[in-house]
Write a protein that holds these residues in place. Structure first.
Motif, PDB file in Angstrom:
ATOM      1  N   ALA A  12       0.806  -0.981  -0.015  1.00 53.91           N
ATOM      2  CA  ALA A  12      -0.136  -0.018  -0.050  1.00 53.91           C
ATOM      3  C   ALA A  12       0.862   1.320  -0.034  1.00 53.91           C
ATOM      4  CB  ALA A  12      -0.924   0.099   1.305  1.00 53.91           C
ATOM      5  N   GLY A  13       2.322   1.094   0.148  1.00 60.36           N
ATOM      6  CA  GLY A  13       3.176   2.374   0.073  1.00 60.36           C
ATOM      7  C   GLY A  13       3.226   2.899   1.488  1.00 60.36           C
ATOM      8  N   GLU A  14       2.811   2.239   2.446  1.00 58.05           N
ATOM      9  CA  GLU A  14       2.958   2.632   3.690  1.00 58.05           C
ATOM     10  C   GLU A  14       4.280   2.173   4.400  1.00 58.05           C
ATOM     11  OE1 GLU A  14       0.781   4.344   5.557  1.00 58.05           O
ATOM     12  OE2 GLU A  14      -0.407   4.324   3.584  1.00 58.05           O
ATOM     13  N   VAL A  15       5.008   2.807   5.210  1.00 60.02           N
ATOM     14  CA  VAL A  15       6.319   2.650   5.925  1.00 60.02           C
ATOM     15  C   VAL A  15       5.882   1.289   6.787  1.00 60.02           C
ATOM     16  CG1 VAL A  15       8.232   3.119   7.505  1.00 60.02           C
ATOM     17  CG2 VAL A  15       7.054   5.035   5.963  1.00 60.02           C
ATOM     18  N   ALA A  16       6.575   0.143   6.477  1.00 54.74           N
ATOM     19  CA  ALA A  16       6.362  -1.033   7.358  1.00 54.74           C
ATOM     20  C   ALA A  16       7.522  -1.355   7.962  1.00 54.74           C
ATOM     21  CB  ALA A  16       5.979  -1.793   6.374  1.00 54.74           C
ATOM     22  N   GLN A  37       4.377  -8.450  11.209  1.00 58.90           N
ATOM     23  CA  GLN A  37       5.312  -9.330  12.092  1.00 58.90           C
ATOM     24  C   GLN A  37       4.739 -10.392  11.824  1.00 58.90           C
ATOM     25  OE1 GLN A  37       5.841  -7.995  16.156  1.00 58.90           O
ATOM     26  NE2 GLN A  37       7.001  -6.093  15.309  1.00 58.90           N
ATOM     27  N   GLY A  38       5.575 -11.675  11.597  1.00 59.72           N
ATOM     28  CA  GLY A  38       5.355 -13.097  11.602  1.00 59.72           C
ATOM     29  C   GLY A  38       5.166 -13.297   9.805  1.00 59.72           C
ATOM     30  N   LYS A  39       5.686 -12.547   9.215  1.00 55.78           N
ATOM     31  CA  LYS A  39       5.513 -12.648   7.603  1.00 55.78           C
ATOM     32  C   LYS A  39       6.880 -12.897   7.056  1.00 55.78           C
ATOM     33  CE  LYS A  39       1.215  -9.838   7.098  1.00 55.78           C
ATOM     34  NZ  LYS A  39       0.790  -8.718   6.412  1.00 55.78           N
ATOM     35  N   GLY A  40       8.090 -12.877   7.762  1.00 55.88           N
ATOM     36  CA  GLY A  40       9.336 -13.199   7.130  1.00 55.88           C
ATOM     37  C   GLY A  40       9.984 -11.494   7.210  1.00 55.88           C
ATOM     38  N   TYR A  41       9.043 -10.694   7.296  1.00 62.93           N
ATOM     39  CA  TYR A  41       9.586  -8.936   6.786  1.00 62.93           C
ATOM     40  C   TYR A  41      10.694  -8.640   7.825  1.00 62.93           C
ATOM     41  CZ  TYR A  41       5.377  -8.589   4.116  1.00 62.93           C
ATOM     42  OH  TYR A  41       4.351  -8.627   2.994  1.00 62.93           O
ATOM     43  N   GLY A  42      10.993  -9.318   8.756  1.00 65.29           N
ATOM     44  CA  GLY A  42      12.251  -8.932   9.936  1.00 65.29           C
ATOM     45  C   GLY A  42      13.494  -9.431   9.375  1.00 65.29           C
ATOM     46  N   ARG A  43      13.386 -10.826   8.787  1.00 64.50           N
ATOM     47  CA  ARG A  43      14.580 -11.566   7.984  1.00 64.50           C
ATOM     48  C   ARG A  43      14.758 -10.521   6.680  1.00 64.50           C
ATOM     49  NH1 ARG A  43      15.450 -15.479  11.136  1.00 64.50           N
ATOM     50  NH2 ARG A  43      13.954 -16.775  11.672  1.00 64.50           N
ATOM     51  N   ASP A  44      13.665 -10.188   5.962  1.00 66.22           N
ATOM     52  CA  ASP A  44      14.028  -9.450   4.952  1.00 66.22           C
ATOM     53  C   ASP A  44      14.685  -8.163   5.198  1.00 66.22           C
ATOM     54  OD1 ASP A  44      12.919 -11.719   3.635  1.00 66.22           O
ATOM     55  OD2 ASP A  44      10.864 -10.231   3.149  1.00 66.22           O
ATOM     56  N   LEU A  45      14.150  -7.446   6.236  1.00 61.93           N
ATOM     57  CA  LEU A  45      14.846  -6.267   6.713  1.00 61.93           C
ATOM     58  C   LEU A  45      16.271  -6.368   7.167  1.00 61.93           C
ATOM     59  CD1 LEU A  45      15.015  -3.120   7.442  1.00 61.93           C
ATOM     60  CD2 LEU A  45      13.959  -3.788   9.774  1.00 61.93           C
ATOM     61  N   MET A  46      16.558  -7.401   7.673  1.00 68.20           N
ATOM     62  CA  MET A  46      17.954  -7.839   7.986  1.00 68.20           C
ATOM     63  C   MET A  46      18.979  -8.124   6.877  1.00 68.20           C
ATOM     64  SD  MET A  46      17.851  -6.802  11.205  1.00 68.20           S
ATOM     65  CE  MET A  46      19.357  -7.308  11.762  1.00 68.20           C
ATOM     66  N   ALA A  47      18.213  -8.875   6.076  1.00 66.66           N
ATOM     67  CA  ALA A  47      19.101  -9.249   4.705  1.00 66.66           C
ATOM     68  C   ALA A  47      19.484  -7.853   3.930  1.00 66.66           C
ATOM     69  CB  ALA A  47      18.417 -10.143   4.007  1.00 66.66           C
ATOM     70  N   ALA A  48      18.168  -7.059   3.686  1.00 64.22           N
ATOM     71  CA  ALA A  48      18.615  -5.737   3.240  1.00 64.22           C
ATOM     72  C   ALA A  48      19.498  -4.975   3.718  1.00 64.22           C
ATOM     73  CB  ALA A  48      17.154  -5.111   3.088  1.00 64.22           C
ATOM     74  N   ALA A  49      19.559  -4.975   5.120  1.00 64.40           N
ATOM     75  CA  ALA A  49      20.673  -3.913   5.782  1.00 64.40           C
ATOM     76  C   ALA A  49      22.054  -4.586   5.674  1.00 64.40           C
ATOM     77  CB  ALA A  49      20.189  -3.856   7.378  1.00 64.40           C
ATOM     78  N   ALA A  50      22.212  -5.994   5.781  1.00 60.85           N
ATOM     79  CA  ALA A  50      23.395  -6.453   5.391  1.00 60.85           C
ATOM     80  C   ALA A  50      23.791  -6.209   3.862  1.00 60.85           C
ATOM     81  CB  ALA A  50      23.286  -7.993   5.438  1.00 60.85           C
ATOM     82  N   ALA A  51      22.834  -6.220   3.235  1.00 60.72           N
ATOM     83  CA  ALA A  51      23.261  -5.777   1.516  1.00 60.72           C
ATOM     84  C   ALA A  51      23.695  -4.314   1.658  1.00 60.72           C
ATOM     85  CB  ALA A  51      22.213  -6.205   0.760  1.00 60.72           C
ATOM     86  N   ALA A  52      22.908  -3.525   2.088  1.00 59.33           N
ATOM     87  CA  ALA A  52      23.288  -2.089   2.209  1.00 59.33           C
ATOM     88  C   ALA A  52      24.550  -1.903   2.670  1.00 59.33           C
ATOM     89  CB  ALA A  52      22.239  -1.236   2.978  1.00 59.33           C
ATOM     90  N   ALA A  53      24.985  -2.501   3.958  1.00 63.22           N
ATOM     91  CA  ALA A  53      26.229  -2.400   4.512  1.00 63.22           C
ATOM     92  C   ALA A  53      27.241  -2.833   3.789  1.00 63.22           C
ATOM     93  CB  ALA A  53      26.273  -3.118   5.812  1.00 63.22           C
ATOM     94  N   ARG A  54      27.188  -4.004   2.995  1.00 63.09           N
ATOM     95  CA  ARG A  54      28.136  -4.457   2.027  1.00 63.09           C
ATOM     96  C   ARG A  54      28.459  -3.338   0.819  1.00 63.09           C
ATOM     97  NH1 ARG A  54      25.610  -9.472   3.140  1.00 63.09           N
ATOM     98  NH2 ARG A  54      26.911 -10.799   4.106  1.00 63.09           N
ATOM     99  N   GLY A  55      27.615  -2.595   0.474  1.00 61.40           N
ATOM    100  CA  GLY A  55      27.470  -1.833  -0.611  1.00 61.40           C
ATOM    101  C   GLY A  55      28.429  -0.419  -0.054  1.00 61.40           C
ATOM    102  N   ILE A  56      28.525  -0.444   1.268  1.00 63.45           N
ATOM    103  CA  ILE A  56      29.019   0.974   1.479  1.00 63.45           C
ATOM    104  C   ILE A  56      30.445   0.976   1.222  1.00 63.45           C
ATOM    105  CG2 ILE A  56      29.945   2.175   3.791  1.00 63.45           C
ATOM    106  CD1 ILE A  56      27.035   1.486   4.877  1.00 63.45           C
ATOM    107  N   GLY A  57      31.176  -0.228   1.299  1.00 61.83           N
ATOM    108  CA  GLY A  57      32.603  -0.411   0.966  1.00 61.83           C
ATOM    109  C   GLY A  57      33.411  -0.600   2.138  1.00 61.83           C
ATOM    110  N   ARG A  58      34.341  -1.314   2.273  1.00 62.01           N
ATOM    111  CA  ARG A  58      35.287  -1.546   3.395  1.00 62.01           C
ATOM    112  C   ARG A  58      34.286  -1.804   4.778  1.00 62.01           C
ATOM    113  NH1 ARG A  58      40.871   0.808   3.016  1.00 62.01           N
ATOM    114  NH2 ARG A  58      41.020  -1.354   4.011  1.00 62.01           N
ATOM    115  N   VAL A  59      33.240  -2.273   4.661  1.00 56.42           N
ATOM    116  CA  VAL A  59      32.690  -2.575   5.851  1.00 56.42           C
ATOM    117  C   VAL A  59      32.827  -4.016   6.031  1.00 56.42           C
ATOM    118  CG1 VAL A  59      30.468  -2.661   7.137  1.00 56.42           C
ATOM    119  CG2 VAL A  59      31.155  -0.480   5.994  1.00 56.42           C
TER     120      VAL A  59
END
Length: 174
Positions: free
Chosen positions: A69-73, A102-124
């Motif tokens: 729906a475009g809402e911040v989740a 919660q209970g839909k796997g979005y927490g894991r998705d968020l953690m995976a996206a955060a790890a991908a973002a950190a990897r993209g920062i460089g030298r982390v």
């Protein structure tokens, strides 16, 4: 339907209000994100402003997950270290998924996206986060690959005679 994640979105009034709603809803549902219920958006606003200052100064990055729906989740703030001997790892703060998601796997998705973002920062090489003891959060983070590397007993006082451990978790990225 999965969340759509955006790193460093434009800070608009709608995004600000969405994060305030998310943060207050998560806090009032008992989420361990820096507040103890009951809280209002106005209680949270000064802390969000501090996060936005970190974004403006380039010390932090914002990862936002929007629902269909475009809402911040979901959100997570990635904070750079400023100490010259600790530039090789980042902090993850204010990790939240809206209670209705919660209970839909979005927490894991968020953690995976955060790890991908950190990897993209460089030298982390790693991500560090802390979580409040007594809620089992360390088990969730461990299931996402984080390892407990420290614990400060009773460091978080949520109420008189209710002290919780501050648990330090680490995710190696290399």
């Amino acid at each position: 339907m999965p969340l759509t994640f955006t790193l460093d979105p434009a800070i608009t009034p709608a995004l600000r209000d969405g994060i305030l709603d998310l943060w207050s809803d998560v806090s009032n549902a008992g989420g361990a994100v820096g507040f103890v219920p009951p809280v209002t958006r106005e209680d949270i606003r000064p802390e969000l402003v501090r996060h936005f200052v970190g974004l403006a100064e380039g010390r932090q990055r914002l990862l936002v997950g929007h629902d269909a729906a475009g809402e911040v989740a979901a959100t997570a703030f990635i904070s750079h270290n400023t100490h010259r001997l600790q530039l090789h790892w980042v902090w993850l703060y204010t990790v939240m998924v809206h209670p209705r998601h919660q209970g839909k796997g979005y927490g894991r998705d968020l953690m995976a996206a955060a790890a991908a973002a950190a990897r993209g920062i460089g030298r982390v090489d790693a991500i560090r986060l802390t979580c409040r003891g007594g809620l089992g959060l360390e088990h969730f983070y461990a299931s996402c690959g984080y390892k407990e590397v420290g614990r400060v007993p009773g460091a978080i006082r949520v109420a008189p005679d209710d002290d919780r451990d501050d648990i330090i978790m680490l995710l190696p990225l290399t």
